[in-house]
Design an enzyme around this catalytic site. Structure first.
Site, PDB file in Angstrom:
ATOM      1  N   CYS A  42     -24.007  14.382 -49.002  1.00 28.07           N
ATOM      2  CA  CYS A  42     -23.166  15.546 -48.724  1.00 28.07           C
ATOM      3  C   CYS A  42     -23.705  16.354 -47.553  1.00 28.07           C
ATOM      4  O   CYS A  42     -22.979  16.705 -46.630  1.00 28.07           O
ATOM      5  CB  CYS A  42     -23.061  16.424 -49.979  1.00 28.07           C
ATOM      6  SG  CYS A  42     -22.169  17.947 -49.705  1.00 28.07           S
ATOM      7  N   CYS A  47     -19.920  15.785 -46.641  1.00 31.39           N
ATOM      8  CA  CYS A  47     -19.154  17.044 -46.668  1.00 31.39           C
ATOM      9  C   CYS A  47     -19.520  18.038 -45.568  1.00 31.39           C
ATOM     10  O   CYS A  47     -18.638  18.565 -44.881  1.00 31.39           O
ATOM     11  CB  CYS A  47     -19.343  17.763 -47.999  1.00 31.39           C
ATOM     12  SG  CYS A  47     -19.688  16.724 -49.400  1.00 31.39           S
ATOM     13  N   LYS A  50     -19.067  16.780 -41.858  1.00 34.98           N
ATOM     14  CA  LYS A  50     -17.618  16.538 -41.732  1.00 34.98           C
ATOM     15  C   LYS A  50     -16.864  17.842 -41.541  1.00 34.98           C
ATOM     16  O   LYS A  50     -16.034  17.984 -40.644  1.00 34.98           O
ATOM     17  CB  LYS A  50     -17.153  15.767 -42.969  1.00 34.98           C
ATOM     18  CG  LYS A  50     -15.685  15.505 -43.132  1.00 34.98           C
ATOM     19  CD  LYS A  50     -14.881  16.611 -43.738  1.00 34.98           C
ATOM     20  CE  LYS A  50     -15.342  17.140 -45.049  1.00 34.98           C
ATOM     21  NZ  LYS A  50     -15.097  16.290 -46.202  1.00 34.98           N
ATOM     22  N   TYR A 185      -9.701   9.806 -48.319  1.00 28.28           N
ATOM     23  CA  TYR A 185     -10.307  11.045 -47.817  1.00 28.28           C
ATOM     24  C   TYR A 185     -10.916  10.859 -46.419  1.00 28.28           C
ATOM     25  O   TYR A 185     -10.628  11.614 -45.486  1.00 28.28           O
ATOM     26  CB  TYR A 185     -11.447  11.465 -48.744  1.00 28.28           C
ATOM     27  CG  TYR A 185     -11.049  11.993 -50.089  1.00 28.28           C
ATOM     28  CD1 TYR A 185     -10.974  13.360 -50.311  1.00 28.28           C
ATOM     29  CD2 TYR A 185     -10.801  11.137 -51.160  1.00 28.28           C
ATOM     30  CE1 TYR A 185     -10.662  13.860 -51.564  1.00 28.28           C
ATOM     31  CE2 TYR A 185     -10.482  11.631 -52.405  1.00 28.28           C
ATOM     32  CZ  TYR A 185     -10.411  12.995 -52.604  1.00 28.28           C
ATOM     33  OH  TYR A 185     -10.105  13.489 -53.837  1.00 28.28           O
ATOM     34  N   GLU A 189      -9.667  12.416 -42.854  1.00 28.96           N
ATOM     35  CA  GLU A 189     -10.487  13.498 -42.287  1.00 28.96           C
ATOM     36  C   GLU A 189     -10.965  13.135 -40.879  1.00 28.96           C
ATOM     37  O   GLU A 189     -10.894  13.946 -39.955  1.00 28.96           O
ATOM     38  CB  GLU A 189     -11.651  13.809 -43.231  1.00 28.96           C
ATOM     39  CG  GLU A 189     -11.118  14.462 -44.514  1.00 28.96           C
ATOM     40  CD  GLU A 189     -12.169  14.779 -45.576  1.00 28.96           C
ATOM     41  OE1 GLU A 189     -11.848  15.517 -46.509  1.00 28.96           O
ATOM     42  OE2 GLU A 189     -13.301  14.282 -45.476  1.00 28.96           O
ATOM     43  N   HIS A 444       1.029  39.934 -49.739  1.00 28.08           N
ATOM     44  CA  HIS A 444       2.002  39.759 -48.671  1.00 28.08           C
ATOM     45  C   HIS A 444       1.453  40.272 -47.349  1.00 28.08           C
ATOM     46  O   HIS A 444       0.819  41.318 -47.324  1.00 28.08           O
ATOM     47  CB  HIS A 444       3.271  40.545 -49.026  1.00 28.08           C
ATOM     48  CG  HIS A 444       4.393  40.298 -48.060  1.00 28.08           C
ATOM     49  ND1 HIS A 444       5.057  39.098 -48.009  1.00 28.08           N
ATOM     50  CD2 HIS A 444       4.923  41.096 -47.102  1.00 28.08           C
ATOM     51  CE1 HIS A 444       5.990  39.184 -47.060  1.00 28.08           C
ATOM     52  NE2 HIS A 444       5.923  40.373 -46.496  1.00 28.08           N
ATOM     53  N   GLU A 449       1.297  33.442 -51.469  1.00 32.05           N
ATOM     54  CA  GLU A 449       2.176  34.204 -52.359  1.00 32.05           C
ATOM     55  C   GLU A 449       3.359  33.354 -52.844  1.00 32.05           C
ATOM     56  O   GLU A 449       3.960  33.634 -53.878  1.00 32.05           O
ATOM     57  CB  GLU A 449       2.670  35.492 -51.696  1.00 32.05           C
ATOM     58  CG  GLU A 449       3.640  35.296 -50.559  1.00 32.05           C
ATOM     59  CD  GLU A 449       4.082  36.619 -49.922  1.00 32.05           C
ATOM     60  OE1 GLU A 449       4.435  37.552 -50.656  1.00 32.05           O
ATOM     61  OE2 GLU A 449       4.085  36.698 -48.677  1.00 32.05           O
TER      62      GLU A 449
END
Ligand code: NDP
Length: 465
Positions: A42, A47, A50, A185, A189, A444, A449
């Site tokens: 990772c 991760c 990346k 993935y 990516e 908002h 939302e």
């Protein structure tokens, strides 16, 4: 039998480090052995680098988009070597943090390649992290295998010319033409990274849509997003061979097409890393794909040996390995209420631009449990109403179990989807109902939302018997 340590963890990745630290915190004598990188995949080849590269790849379009907002900046050119150097500097910093974190916890750090001699004895041999060290043995009462996984390539002629994600993080220059095989993935990516930095990307995959296993509507939305990013897709296709041609390569597909490239990148999955672990000297059993067999307590078939994370090929995600490591350390230390996680509602994100994030069930999975109500929306986010990139859509979907009205799945493709999904994952993990989403006040103006203002059911899907 006398043991030097209560616990020996093999592999200093996310899961192994968490397991070691928690056990040490409970008072155990703990050692960690690492052969290559402190922090594991990772931090070093996954991760973290990346995500930094995804972020790098987004600035070009942002500069262009800023014109519509009154800026006059120009896109300029990208310096790949500078990005790689900056990323490497950050990773070296993180390696140091991992080492000091382990040392501060009173853990013994061992460098080298671990090989079992028996169920409680491990021989540590020289490895890339400790090439000149003399071999030695260590004895421990409990041993945790947390060695992770490694990329695999399809066995086709010329596969040796292709790189995997391991090499992609250290390419000396950015390839101008990249063929990426695989639409999971890693394929998506890196397709996004290279396209954003200015490469021409051909994405080759075997299915009709990318991301097999994800919700079908979201897969279709991702296919559109990939096109909007300027990437050429070759669906229903697989490479049959790769040839070196001058300084580049030609990739022949099984549909007869040939693609020219400066770099061929296989993003075709990963396999558990158990090479040379000496498992044959123990009763640890593996499955056909090399995965170490464990029960729900992470116990292998050899008492005293446990396995966590990618090496068990369960849910190959960093936070899952961390959860497994933490839970195991609590239990081995005799903690009455070991910390546990709802892995059933593990949220996931694919860091394409825009990202796709999801929690819970796909529509199809949900229909195996009963009829579902589907709420779906697709819109141009506010930023792109001005930037003019009206093909960059945000897509949202809630899957609601009809009988209980619980939201059992949430799926978002759009800017900040991963950031949004962490909060939605709490709601889905808590088993909240659609009415709870409806009575939540929105923020908002945001895209998020929309998730609490989806009033009209898009469709009703019957149960699959
Ligand atoms: P994935 O399993 O996600 O995807 C593999 C892709 O390669 C699929 O498209 C698959 O096609 C294709 N493929 C497999 N074998 C072949 C073949 N022989 N020929 C052609 N295509 C092939 O693997 P990745 O390598 O992308 O990632 C590995 C794992 O790492 C992921 O499953 C995930 O758990 C983890 N990961 C998570 C990330 C995140 O959380 N953001 C980021 C990166 C990795 P098909 O669908 O047809 O089988």
């Amino acid at each position: 039998m006398a043991h030097e340590f209560d616990l020996l963890v093999i592999g200093a990745g996310s899961g192994g480090v968490r397991c070691a630290r928690i056990a040490a915190g409970h008072g155990a004598r703990v050692a960690v052995v690492e052969s290559r990188h402190w922090g594991g995949t990772c931090v070093n080849l996954g991760c973290v680098p990346k995500k930094l590269m995804v972020q790098a790849s987004e600035y070009g379009d942002m500069v262009e988009d800023s014109h519509a907002f009154g800026w006059t900046s120009t896109r300029g050119t990208h310096d790949w070597a500078k990005l790689i150097a900056a990323k490497d500097k950050e990773i070296t910093r993180l390696n140091g943090i991992y080492v000091s974190m382990l040392e501060k916890a009173g853990i013994t750090l061992l460098t080298g390649h671990a090989r079992f001699e028996d169920a409680h004895t491990v021989r540590i041999e020289p490895s890339p992290l400790a090439p000149d060290e003399q071999p030695f043995t260590v004895k421990a009462r409990h041993i945790v295998i947390a060695t992770g996984s490694t990329p695999v390539k399809p066995d086709i002629p010329g596969a040796e010319f292709a790189i995997t994600s391991d090499e992609a993080f250290h390419l000396p220059t950015r390839p101008q033409r990249v063929v990426i095989v695989g639409s999971g993935y890693i394929g998506l990516e890196f397709a996004g990274i290279f396209a954003g930095l200015g490469s021409e990307v051909d994405l080759v995959y075997r299915q009709d849509l990318p991301l097999r296993g994800f919700d079908e509507d979201m897969r279709a939305a991702m296919k559109e997003a990939i096109t909007a990013r300027g990437i050429t897709q070759h669906s229903h296709a697989s490479p049959t061979h790769i040839r070196k041609e001058g300084s580049g390569y030609s990739v022949t597909l099984d549909n007869g097409q040939t693609l020219e490239a400066d770099c061929v990148f296989f993003a075709t999955g990963r396999r558990p890393k158990i090479d040379s672990l000496g498992l044959e000297t123990t009763k640890v059993e593996t499955a056909d794909n090399g995965r170490i067999k464990v029960n729900s307590k992470r116990e292998t078939t050899q008492p005293g040996i446990y396995a966590i994370g990618d090496v068990t090929d369960h849910l190959n995600l960093t936070p899952v390995a961390i959860a497994e490591g933490h839970n195991l350390a609590d239990r081995l230390s005799g903690k009455e209420t070991p910390r546990s996680w709802s892995l059933r509602t593990t949220p996931k994100a694919v860091f394409f631009s825009p990202p796709l994030a999801t929690v819970g069930l796909t529509e199809e999975e949900a229909t195996h449990h009963g009829a579902v109500d589907v709420y779906f929306t697709r819109f141009t986010p506010m930023r792109h109403t001005l930037s003019g990139r009206t093909d960059r859509k945000t897509v949202m979907k809630l899957v609601v179990d009809q009988a209980s009205q619980k939201v059992v799945g949430a799926h978002v493709l759009g800017d900040d989807a991963a950031e949004m999904m962490q909060g939605i994952a709490v709601a889905v993990t808590a088993g909240l109902r659609k009415v709870d989403f409806d009575r939540t006040v929105g923020i908002h103006p945001t895209s998020a939302e929309e998730l609490v203002t989806l009033r009209t059911r898009t469709r009703e899907t019957p149960a699959i018997n």
